[in-house]
Design an enzyme around this catalytic site. Sequence first.
Site, PDB file in Angstrom:
ATOM      1  N   LYS A 116     -25.184  15.220 -48.350  1.00  0.00           N
ATOM      2  CA  LYS A 116     -23.995  14.374 -48.388  1.00  0.00           C
ATOM      3  C   LYS A 116     -23.693  13.942 -46.958  1.00  0.00           C
ATOM      4  O   LYS A 116     -23.181  14.705 -46.155  1.00  0.00           O
ATOM      5  CB  LYS A 116     -22.761  15.111 -48.924  1.00  0.00           C
ATOM      6  N   GLU A 135     -22.443  24.331 -37.852  1.00  0.00           N
ATOM      7  CA  GLU A 135     -22.445  23.768 -36.499  1.00  0.00           C
ATOM      8  C   GLU A 135     -21.070  23.167 -36.296  1.00  0.00           C
ATOM      9  O   GLU A 135     -20.778  22.087 -36.823  1.00  0.00           O
ATOM     10  CB  GLU A 135     -23.514  22.677 -36.372  1.00  0.00           C
ATOM     11  N   CYS A 166     -20.122  17.275 -29.780  1.00  0.00           N
ATOM     12  CA  CYS A 166     -19.606  18.642 -29.901  1.00  0.00           C
ATOM     13  C   CYS A 166     -19.985  19.497 -28.696  1.00  0.00           C
ATOM     14  O   CYS A 166     -19.264  20.412 -28.329  1.00  0.00           O
ATOM     15  CB  CYS A 166     -20.110  19.280 -31.176  1.00  0.00           C
ATOM     16  N   GLU A 192     -10.467  21.045 -28.965  1.00  0.00           N
ATOM     17  CA  GLU A 192     -11.458  19.978 -28.846  1.00  0.00           C
ATOM     18  C   GLU A 192     -10.775  18.631 -29.092  1.00  0.00           C
ATOM     19  O   GLU A 192     -10.119  18.444 -30.109  1.00  0.00           O
ATOM     20  CB  GLU A 192     -12.545  20.227 -29.877  1.00  0.00           C
TER      21      GLU A 192
END
Length: 474
Positions: free
Chosen positions: A170, A245, A279, A378
């Site tokens: 997906k 992740e 990231c 973040e």
Amino acid sequence: MRNQVKHFINGEWIESTGSETIDVVNPATEEVMGKISSGTNEDLDKAVAAAKAVLPTFSNSTREERIQWLHNIVEGYKKRKDEFIEVMTDELGAPLSVSEEVHYNMGLGHFSHAAEALESFSFSENRGGHTVLKETIGVSGLITLWNFPTNQTSTKIASAIAAGSPVVLKPASKTPFAAMMLAEIIDEAGVPKGAFNLVNGTGSVIGDGISSHRDIDFVSFTGSGSVGEKIMQNAAQTIKKVALELGGKSPLIVLDDANVEEAAKSAVSHMMTNTGQVCSAATRILVPTSLKVQFEEAVQKVLPSFPVGDPRKKGIATGPLVSEDQWETVQSYIEKGEKEATLLIGGTGKPEGLEKGYFAKPTVFTDVSNDMVIAQEEIFGPVTTILTYDSLDQALDIANDTIYGLAGYVIGKNPEKLRDVASKIKAGRITVNDADTDFHGPFGGYKQSGIGREWGDFGIEEYLEVKSVHGMPS
Ligand code: NAP
Ligand code: MG
């Protein structure tokens, strides 16, 4: 307009059982560039059934067959280079040069390196008293993020094929079209029907369906920590293995003997590449107090060499953020930063002349302390923070004072200090002096940055179970 409202299931593009669609928006123009289907649980069930049906044969395919499929994918992928570049520029907003040099190349690299890793991968090892066999884990569900449309998908798909695991992917609904190109390439590469399936849709339906599906044995996810947590909870119901992740807030430690101009260039490159939506980007820049002023001046000097603008225009280094949501999130962090720290460059709002499109101002904060929100969370935008330190021990304490542990960076000259920092940052990937990325090196995080590793042989391991056999006749 790309109207690609079918799913790829069992080797064919088929209609969705539902009628809802999702608009895909070009973030540079704010215009709808295409539509995909918002898949249903019924669509997902069909894809999982196809994967399950091919599992016995696909998992028994030979090393040579898998290497050949991967090579065929590499050839098919290369043929569509120009289209990949354009599609990623339009769906993600990456400048054409970034789509080519970063996105196109990373996707390609994963397929070719998986083939290479497979050449010498050991599926059976005699350990004297016992033999260890590594066998396909079963059906894998892959859920990916939008920030690297070919990298996130390709590393997972390449490892799964190398391990003989059929998959249901997906892709992120914000960037589905590069993934749909991969489906066509994989099909043409001769990969057996059912071994690769793609179902488009929302995370709350298809993503949730994958992580809780009884016939999926392993889920590999790239995305936010909050969704990662939900995936683990769902997976717990069937004791499904997960690889996650997730995010990062990676430190870059500038040593006292570093070339300040080079270090500033590196820091700026981290905040500007892919509009900071990386990231593993370094977003906490740690400089010795004695170099602070010099470093700030160097950052101000180098920033204009990363022009922001229309990603289709030549010479542009940084495009818009991927979506209006992402733009709003970044703005709220800049507002917080303005309250807690000193704004060196940038601020809220859009850059002059870029009112249309989700463009943000490159923003640098200084006088940042590590307990501030902008140093802990973040941001995922063209924003960075400068912190100071007085001793290397203090720098390492600050570097490791985070819930994350995806990456770490160090720039300087003294080999002993470089080695020391590399060994003491608690993170899954350390880069010394901007060294090139080796695709065989494992990628993944410590702490809340995730579970598991991708890329190269470590990536293949994720899609395998380990069996020990005692008394194996030789
Ligand atoms: P996100 O919401 O976590 O989305 C990632 C994927 O998960 C998308 O395909 C999304 O579907 C799907 N999803 C959403 N809700 C789900 C659910 N309940 N169950 C299963 N799947 C679901 O990510 P985001 O917030 O847009 O992206 C930003 C974050 O990703 C950042 O924090 C960044 O650090 C992290 N990230 C990590 C890495 C890494 O490798 N470590 C790489 C890149 C980004 P939709 O199509 O509906 O969006
Ligand atoms: Mg989200």
